[in-house]
Design an enzyme around this catalytic site. Structure first.
Site, mmCIF file in Angstrom:
data_model
loop_
_atom_site.group_PDB
_atom_site.id
_atom_site.type_symbol
_atom_site.label_atom_id
_atom_site.label_comp_id
_atom_site.label_asym_id
_atom_site.label_seq_id
_atom_site.Cartn_x
_atom_site.Cartn_y
_atom_site.Cartn_z
ATOM 1 N N GLU A 289 0.824 -1.211 0.000
ATOM 2 C CA GLU A 289 0.000 0.000 0.000
ATOM 3 C C GLU A 289 0.861 1.265 0.000
ATOM 4 O O GLU A 289 0.440 2.317 -0.475
ATOM 5 C CB GLU A 289 -0.911 0.012 1.235
ATOM 6 C CG GLU A 289 -2.371 0.206 0.892
ATOM 7 C CD GLU A 289 -3.303 0.187 2.098
ATOM 8 O OE1 GLU A 289 -2.865 0.390 3.243
ATOM 9 O OE2 GLU A 289 -4.499 -0.013 1.877
ATOM 10 N N HIS A 310 7.398 -26.975 -0.370
ATOM 11 C CA HIS A 310 6.774 -28.127 -1.029
ATOM 12 C C HIS A 310 5.659 -27.682 -1.973
ATOM 13 O O HIS A 310 4.843 -28.487 -2.392
ATOM 14 C CB HIS A 310 6.264 -29.104 0.035
ATOM 15 C CG HIS A 310 7.378 -29.630 0.886
ATOM 16 N ND1 HIS A 310 7.913 -30.890 0.733
ATOM 17 C CD2 HIS A 310 8.110 -29.030 1.864
ATOM 18 C CE1 HIS A 310 8.912 -31.050 1.596
ATOM 19 N NE2 HIS A 310 9.051 -29.939 2.289
ATOM 20 N N LYS A 424 -14.084 0.452 -4.199
ATOM 21 C CA LYS A 424 -15.188 0.918 -3.341
ATOM 22 C C LYS A 424 -16.241 1.640 -4.182
ATOM 23 O O LYS A 424 -17.439 1.397 -4.036
ATOM 24 C CB LYS A 424 -14.668 1.874 -2.259
ATOM 25 C CG LYS A 424 -13.794 1.206 -1.217
ATOM 26 C CD LYS A 424 -13.393 2.205 -0.142
ATOM 27 C CE LYS A 424 -12.284 1.655 0.732
ATOM 28 N NZ LYS A 424 -11.709 2.640 1.622
HETATM 29 O O1 PA5 Z 1 -3.538 1.481 5.868
HETATM 30 C C1 PA5 Z 1 -4.645 1.952 5.682
HETATM 31 O O2 PA5 Z 1 -4.846 3.160 5.782
HETATM 32 C C2 PA5 Z 1 -5.837 1.085 5.331
HETATM 33 O O3 PA5 Z 1 -5.487 -0.254 5.280
HETATM 34 C C3 PA5 Z 1 -6.919 1.247 6.379
HETATM 35 O O4 PA5 Z 1 -6.376 0.956 7.641
HETATM 36 C C4 PA5 Z 1 -8.104 0.347 6.116
HETATM 37 O O5 PA5 Z 1 -8.649 0.620 4.865
HETATM 38 C C5 PA5 Z 1 -9.177 0.536 7.176
HETATM 39 O O6 PA5 Z 1 -9.549 1.872 7.257
HETATM 40 P P1 PA5 Z 1 -10.348 2.441 8.480
HETATM 41 O O7 PA5 Z 1 -9.508 2.323 9.690
HETATM 42 O O8 PA5 Z 1 -10.643 3.859 8.127
HETATM 43 O O9 PA5 Z 1 -11.607 1.607 8.606
#
Ligand code: PA5
Length: 447
Positions: A289, A310, A424
């Protein structure tokens, strides 16, 4: 105290030492930008000094909330997804007995997870489990609007209220969310839940040392002060210098970038202990990310050895040569066990009788490293002295800082995630969410 070490000797033959050290000036620049908070995404750098500045009153409050939940619950449900879930799970599963779920006589709640998928069977199986056990929960969402945890919380809130009555249900819920905004904040205020704040300047995947990670870890019975101490010591080491010989985070970041430049665009994080499965999942999110944007970035993958030797071992040995491995090697496991001798020796294993199981694991690790290097897969080795809260704290900070240094090397913002919005939008359009009418019409034509 011992510390995590980085060994890049088995990248020689693929990249020169010079190619790694060519990144040193870049690392010094990146390090300054991170510490002085002047680089891209600098409003999300609150994690940098979090371990050394964490508030004592916060730690005390988390410990006391955890004790309250431990009194009330046999099972504690952590509702969250991505950065609001993986850090806690990585630490808890690294520390907990592999068979904890099946062992009776626990004096701390067993942690289970919800809101990290939208599986209908998962949710209904969870409810039938929770019918039979005392439980409490935390709902974690920084934005307070993420669909997956919101669905899970809606269902579990109803379940808790039906099971215990509204008044007691309130005592069994802790919300962790933004200080001011979001639907979860409003709901928590309206209902009177205890709340903890996700700091504005800490993004989800860098939030394990905030209440997001610390509360579930404390409820599970682990020492959050040691976790924070390990991270604080790594933070201290990082502050001293960005030189590659002195800073293992900069060395790791420089080496993976040199490998990337040489055409190795997939990094496989390798572990040799099953407890580390979720640590790898957390690392994959952190790097994927943070770096995967603007059509750039090393693809982070993970394998669990020797299990996956394996299965995926074949590809790693002989498939396309775009891989490098980063092995997370744990120097000393927490227990000792030897292989017994056998009178008949039909399995031919008496040659290793009396040896520790870990010695066999270590020989598998070294043998695999050499085989994969011979097969064209360079190897970075991270040695962690052991698995406990302190060393996990070191490791978390190590990976976070190296990720920031590495992301700046790619000239991306390592602290945003614009790409996660695309699915989304489509999902909301397909579900007919109010406000998405036009998109709904258009997307349905494409199916
Ligand atoms: O690293 C990030 O920002 C994302 O993985 C969020 O943590 C994830 O989408 C969850 O978001 P939120 O805490 O707003 O529900």
């Amino acid at each position: 105290m011992k510390s995590l070490k980085v060994d890049i000797r088995k990248t020689a033959g693929f990249i020169s030492e010079g190619a790694v050290y060519a990144f040193e000036n870049q690392m010094i620049k990146n390090h300054e930008a991170v510490l002085n908070k002047t680089g891209k995404g600098n409003d999300f750098l609150g994690w940098v000094d979090l371990p050394s500045t964490i508030d004592e009153s916060l730690l005390k409050s988390i410990a006391s909330s955890a004790a309250k939940m431990q009194e009330k619950a046999e099972l504690f449900v952590v509702i969250g997804i991505g950065g609001s879930y993986l850090g806690a799970r990585a630490v808890i599963e690294a520390l907990q007995d592999n068979f904890a779920a099946l062992k009776t006589g626990r004096n701390k709640p067993f942690i289970i997870y919800a809101g990290q998928n939208i599986g209908e069977d998962y949710m209904s199986q969870l409810l039938s489990l929770l019918d039979k056990h005392d439980y409490a929960l935390t709902v974690i969402s920084k934005s307070g609007t993420t669909t997956e945890p919101a669905i899970a919380f809606r269902i579990l809130k109803n379940h808790l209220e039906e099971k215990y009555g509204k008044k007691e249900a309130v005592e069994r819920i802790i919300a962790i969310t933004d200080q001011e905004k979001g639907a979860l904040k409003k709901l928590a205020d309206d209902e009177g839940y205890q709340t903890y704040v996700v700091p504005d300047d800490v993004g989800g995947r860098y939030s394990v040392l905030t209440p997001v990670g610390l509360l579930p870890i404390a409820v599970a019975g682990y020492d959050i002060r040691q976790l924070v101490q390990g991270a604080a010591d790594m933070e201290g080491l990082n502050r001293k210098s960005a030189r590659l010989n002195d800073n293992p985070m900069a060395l790791y970041a420089a080496t993976r970038n040199a490998l990337y430049q040489s055409g190795k665009n997939v990094e496989i994080l390798v572990n040799y202990l099953p407890n580390l499965y979720y640590l790898t999942e957390w690392w994959k999110q952190l790097y994927g990310e943070s770096e995967g944007k603007e059509n750039k970035g090393i693809f982070p993958a993970g394998v669990n050895f020797t299990t996956d030797l394996h299965s995926m071992g074949q590809y790693i040995q002989e498939g396309e040569r775009m891989l490098f491995e980063t092995v997370l090697s744990v120097e000393e496991p927490n227990t000792k066990m030897t292989i017994p001798s056998d009178g008949q020796n039909l399995d031919g294993l008496n040659y290793i009788a009396g040896k520790r199981i870990d010695e066999v694991n270590k020989m598998a690790e070294l043998g695999t490293m050499l085989a994969h290097v011979d097969g064209g897969v360079p190897n970075i080795r991270l040695s962690l002295p052991g698995i406990n809260e302190y060393y996990l704290g070191q490791l978390i900070y190590f990976f976070e800082m190296a990720c920031a240094l590495s992301g700046y090397t790619l000239d991306v913002n390592p602290f945003d995630q614009p790409g996660v919005e695309a699915y989304k939008k489509n999902m909301f359009a397909l579900l007919g969410k109010p406000g998405f009418e036009k998109a709904t019409e258009e997307i349905r034509k494409r199916l």
